[in-house]
Scaffold this motif. Structure first.
Motif, PDB file in Angstrom:
ATOM      1  N   SER A  25       0.873  -1.176   0.000  1.00  0.00           N
ATOM      2  CA  SER A  25       0.000   0.000   0.000  1.00  0.00           C
ATOM      3  C   SER A  25       0.907   1.221   0.000  1.00  0.00           C
ATOM      4  O   SER A  25       1.523   1.552   1.022  1.00  0.00           O
ATOM      5  CB  SER A  25      -0.908  -0.011   1.241  1.00  0.00           C
ATOM      6  OG  SER A  25      -1.700   1.154   1.287  1.00  0.00           O
ATOM      7  N   ILE A  26       1.028   1.871  -1.152  1.00  0.00           N
ATOM      8  CA  ILE A  26       1.998   2.950  -1.343  1.00  0.00           C
ATOM      9  C   ILE A  26       1.296   4.296  -1.209  1.00  0.00           C
ATOM     10  O   ILE A  26       0.368   4.615  -1.948  1.00  0.00           O
ATOM     11  CB  ILE A  26       2.681   2.828  -2.719  1.00  0.00           C
ATOM     12  CG1 ILE A  26       3.376   1.461  -2.821  1.00  0.00           C
ATOM     13  CG2 ILE A  26       3.681   3.962  -2.924  1.00  0.00           C
ATOM     14  CD1 ILE A  26       4.009   1.188  -4.162  1.00  0.00           C
ATOM     15  N   GLY A  27       1.771   5.075  -0.240  1.00  0.00           N
ATOM     16  CA  GLY A  27       1.116   6.332   0.085  1.00  0.00           C
ATOM     17  C   GLY A  27       1.226   7.382  -0.994  1.00  0.00           C
ATOM     18  O   GLY A  27       2.256   7.540  -1.639  1.00  0.00           O
ATOM     19  N   GLY A  28       0.148   8.105  -1.178  1.00  0.00           N
ATOM     20  CA  GLY A  28       0.041   9.186  -2.143  1.00  0.00           C
ATOM     21  C   GLY A  28      -1.423   9.532  -2.288  1.00  0.00           C
ATOM     22  O   GLY A  28      -2.278   8.955  -1.620  1.00  0.00           O
ATOM     23  N   LYS A  90       5.770  11.863  -1.422  1.00  0.00           N
ATOM     24  CA  LYS A  90       6.798  12.036  -0.397  1.00  0.00           C
ATOM     25  C   LYS A  90       6.166  12.436   0.936  1.00  0.00           C
ATOM     26  O   LYS A  90       5.343  13.354   1.001  1.00  0.00           O
ATOM     27  CB  LYS A  90       7.816  13.089  -0.832  1.00  0.00           C
ATOM     28  CG  LYS A  90       9.050  13.128   0.054  1.00  0.00           C
ATOM     29  CD  LYS A  90      10.123  14.029  -0.507  1.00  0.00           C
ATOM     30  CE  LYS A  90      11.367  14.044   0.376  1.00  0.00           C
ATOM     31  NZ  LYS A  90      12.433  14.914  -0.171  1.00  0.00           N
ATOM     32  N   GLY A  91       6.528  11.707   1.978  1.00  0.00           N
ATOM     33  CA  GLY A  91       5.981  11.972   3.307  1.00  0.00           C
ATOM     34  C   GLY A  91       4.772  11.128   3.647  1.00  0.00           C
ATOM     35  O   GLY A  91       4.369  11.050   4.798  1.00  0.00           O
ATOM     36  N   GLU A  92       4.186  10.475   2.633  1.00  0.00           N
ATOM     37  CA  GLU A  92       3.031   9.617   2.880  1.00  0.00           C
ATOM     38  C   GLU A  92       3.488   8.251   3.385  1.00  0.00           C
ATOM     39  O   GLU A  92       4.623   7.829   3.189  1.00  0.00           O
ATOM     40  CB  GLU A  92       2.208   9.449   1.591  1.00  0.00           C
ATOM     41  CG  GLU A  92       1.596  10.729   1.067  1.00  0.00           C
ATOM     42  CD  GLU A  92       0.384  11.167   1.870  1.00  0.00           C
ATOM     43  OE1 GLU A  92      -0.077  10.390   2.731  1.00  0.00           O
ATOM     44  OE2 GLU A  92      -0.106  12.287   1.632  1.00  0.00           O
ATOM     45  N   THR A  93       2.590   7.528   4.040  1.00  0.00           N
ATOM     46  CA  THR A  93       2.914   6.234   4.642  1.00  0.00           C
ATOM     47  C   THR A  93       2.782   5.110   3.618  1.00  0.00           C
ATOM     48  O   THR A  93       1.807   5.049   2.868  1.00  0.00           O
ATOM     49  CB  THR A  93       1.981   5.944   5.823  1.00  0.00           C
ATOM     50  OG1 THR A  93       2.110   6.987   6.792  1.00  0.00           O
ATOM     51  CG2 THR A  93       2.321   4.616   6.475  1.00  0.00           C
ATOM     52  N   THR A  94       3.765   4.208   3.597  1.00  0.00           N
ATOM     53  CA  THR A  94       3.736   3.005   2.763  1.00  0.00           C
ATOM     54  C   THR A  94       3.869   1.775   3.659  1.00  0.00           C
ATOM     55  O   THR A  94       4.650   1.774   4.610  1.00  0.00           O
ATOM     56  CB  THR A  94       4.869   3.038   1.720  1.00  0.00           C
ATOM     57  OG1 THR A  94       4.543   4.014   0.717  1.00  0.00           O
ATOM     58  CG2 THR A  94       5.048   1.676   1.041  1.00  0.00           C
ATOM     59  N   THR A  95       3.087   0.741   3.348  1.00  0.00           N
ATOM     60  CA  THR A  95       3.053  -0.471   4.161  1.00  0.00           C
ATOM     61  C   THR A  95       3.246  -1.692   3.264  1.00  0.00           C
ATOM     62  O   THR A  95       2.740  -1.735   2.147  1.00  0.00           O
ATOM     63  CB  THR A  95       1.708  -0.593   4.907  1.00  0.00           C
ATOM     64  OG1 THR A  95       1.435   0.634   5.591  1.00  0.00           O
ATOM     65  CG2 THR A  95       1.735  -1.728   5.916  1.00  0.00           C
ATOM     66  N   ALA A  96       3.989  -2.679   3.767  1.00  0.00           N
ATOM     67  CA  ALA A  96       4.207  -3.933   3.041  1.00  0.00           C
ATOM     68  C   ALA A  96       3.730  -5.101   3.890  1.00  0.00           C
ATOM     69  O   ALA A  96       4.004  -5.153   5.093  1.00  0.00           O
ATOM     70  CB  ALA A  96       5.683  -4.104   2.697  1.00  0.00           C
ATOM     71  N   PHE A 121       6.533  -4.304   7.037  1.00  0.00           N
ATOM     72  CA  PHE A 121       7.231  -3.027   7.169  1.00  0.00           C
ATOM     73  C   PHE A 121       6.242  -1.889   6.999  1.00  0.00           C
ATOM     74  O   PHE A 121       5.302  -1.982   6.213  1.00  0.00           O
ATOM     75  CB  PHE A 121       8.324  -2.911   6.104  1.00  0.00           C
ATOM     76  CG  PHE A 121       9.291  -1.770   6.327  1.00  0.00           C
ATOM     77  CD1 PHE A 121      10.422  -1.952   7.094  1.00  0.00           C
ATOM     78  CD2 PHE A 121       9.067  -0.525   5.766  1.00  0.00           C
ATOM     79  CE1 PHE A 121      11.323  -0.909   7.303  1.00  0.00           C
ATOM     80  CE2 PHE A 121       9.955   0.519   5.965  1.00  0.00           C
ATOM     81  CZ  PHE A 121      11.086   0.330   6.734  1.00  0.00           C
ATOM     82  N   GLU A 122       6.475  -0.803   7.738  1.00  0.00           N
ATOM     83  CA  GLU A 122       5.665   0.406   7.585  1.00  0.00           C
ATOM     84  C   GLU A 122       6.553   1.613   7.815  1.00  0.00           C
ATOM     85  O   GLU A 122       7.381   1.629   8.726  1.00  0.00           O
ATOM     86  CB  GLU A 122       4.497   0.425   8.570  1.00  0.00           C
ATOM     87  CG  GLU A 122       3.563   1.619   8.367  1.00  0.00           C
ATOM     88  CD  GLU A 122       2.330   1.547   9.238  1.00  0.00           C
ATOM     89  OE1 GLU A 122       2.457   1.008  10.369  1.00  0.00           O
ATOM     90  OE2 GLU A 122       1.253   1.981   8.798  1.00  0.00           O
ATOM     91  N   GLY A 123       6.406   2.605   6.951  1.00  0.00           N
ATOM     92  CA  GLY A 123       7.214   3.810   7.093  1.00  0.00           C
ATOM     93  C   GLY A 123       6.715   4.910   6.175  1.00  0.00           C
ATOM     94  O   GLY A 123       5.652   4.788   5.562  1.00  0.00           O
ATOM     95  N   ARG A 124       7.479   5.980   6.099  1.00  0.00           N
ATOM     96  CA  ARG A 124       7.098   7.117   5.250  1.00  0.00           C
ATOM     97  C   ARG A 124       8.027   7.209   4.040  1.00  0.00           C
ATOM     98  O   ARG A 124       9.227   6.972   4.147  1.00  0.00           O
ATOM     99  CB  ARG A 124       7.147   8.422   6.046  1.00  0.00           C
ATOM    100  CG  ARG A 124       6.156   8.462   7.191  1.00  0.00           C
ATOM    101  CD  ARG A 124       5.907   9.882   7.672  1.00  0.00           C
ATOM    102  NE  ARG A 124       5.085   9.889   8.859  1.00  0.00           N
ATOM    103  CZ  ARG A 124       3.765   9.757   8.876  1.00  0.00           C
ATOM    104  NH1 ARG A 124       3.120   9.589   7.736  1.00  0.00           N
ATOM    105  NH2 ARG A 124       3.096   9.782  10.006  1.00  0.00           N
ATOM    106  N   ASN A 125       7.455   7.567   2.898  1.00  0.00           N
ATOM    107  CA  ASN A 125       8.231   7.738   1.673  1.00  0.00           C
ATOM    108  C   ASN A 125       9.186   8.920   1.837  1.00  0.00           C
ATOM    109  O   ASN A 125       8.751  10.032   2.133  1.00  0.00           O
ATOM    110  CB  ASN A 125       7.303   7.995   0.485  1.00  0.00           C
ATOM    111  CG  ASN A 125       6.260   6.911   0.310  1.00  0.00           C
ATOM    112  OD1 ASN A 125       6.481   5.765   0.673  1.00  0.00           O
ATOM    113  ND2 ASN A 125       5.125   7.271  -0.247  1.00  0.00           N
TER     114      ASN A 125
END
Length: 205
Positions: A25-28, A90-96, A121-125
């Motif tokens: 789930s790629i943030g944007g 950029k700055g949005e959350t991405t989860t795997a 994994f979960e973090g920010r772009n």
């Protein structure tokens, strides 16, 4: 330390045959829901689109061993280029996540999972590079919070959770990419949780 998983997934993995699947789930704006499966996947009420994608390995021992996670996606049709221009990821959350399937399909021909996948994994772009491939670097939320004071003073993205207590935004918007520009768009700049770059401040004096 074993990764917790639900009973359905655990029972499936005990069988002789299984097919692992990763979901991203790629943030944007909009958010991308992608999979490395050869077919589209239906999970959590969403369609996870099949794409050519490679990714970092995640190794968990007693704690978080990986502070960044890299995703590389096919961009031959320039779809990722178009997305990054409008999505501001950029700055949005991405989860795997990682799950498994035994090949069962729904009525639309989409792959169904055996139980729920486990969070990898979960973090920010933090960076997005676009060419014939698109590479997204994701920084772990734990690592981003573990900042030395001097480094934190240079942080230009907001450190507050959107609509959380420190953010204080109560409007109708549903997403924020944690930049000062977006905070100003929302009329919430007085609560911006980033730090003004000290070097630029000195230059302006």
């Amino acid at each position: 330390m074993p990764i917790p998983m639900d009973a359905a997934l655990a029972a499936h993995l005990a069988q002789d045959e299984t097919t692992p699947i990763r979901l991203f789930s790629i943030g944007g704006m909009p958010r991308l829901t992608l999979t490395d499966c050869e077919k589209d996947v239906f999970w959590d009420g969403k369609v996870w689109r099949s794409v050519g994608i490679s990714y970092s390995n995640v190794e968990i021992k007693l704690g978080l061993e990986v502070d960044t996670y890299k995703l590389t996606l096919d961009n031959h049709d320039s779809a990722m280029t178009a997305w990054t221009r409008t999505a501001d990821p950029k700055g949005e959350t991405t989860t795997a996540w990682k799950g498994a399937t035994n090949g069962v399909l729904d009525e639309a021909g989409r792959v169904l999972l055996a139980g729920n996948p486990v969070l990898l994994f979960e973090g920010r772009n933090t960076s997005v590079q676009i060419d014939t491939m698109a590479q997204i670097v994701v920084k772990s939320l734990l690592d981003m919070n573990d900042q030395l004071a001097a480094k934190a003073r240079q942080q230009v993205t907001c450190r507050f959770r959107f609509k959380g207590r420190n953010c204080g935004y109560v409007g109708t918007e549903t997403s924020c990419n944690l930049t000062q520009a977006r905070c100003m768009e929302l009329g919430n700049q007085s609560r911006f949780g980033g730090y003004v770059n000290l070097s630029s401040r000195f230059q302006s004096q």
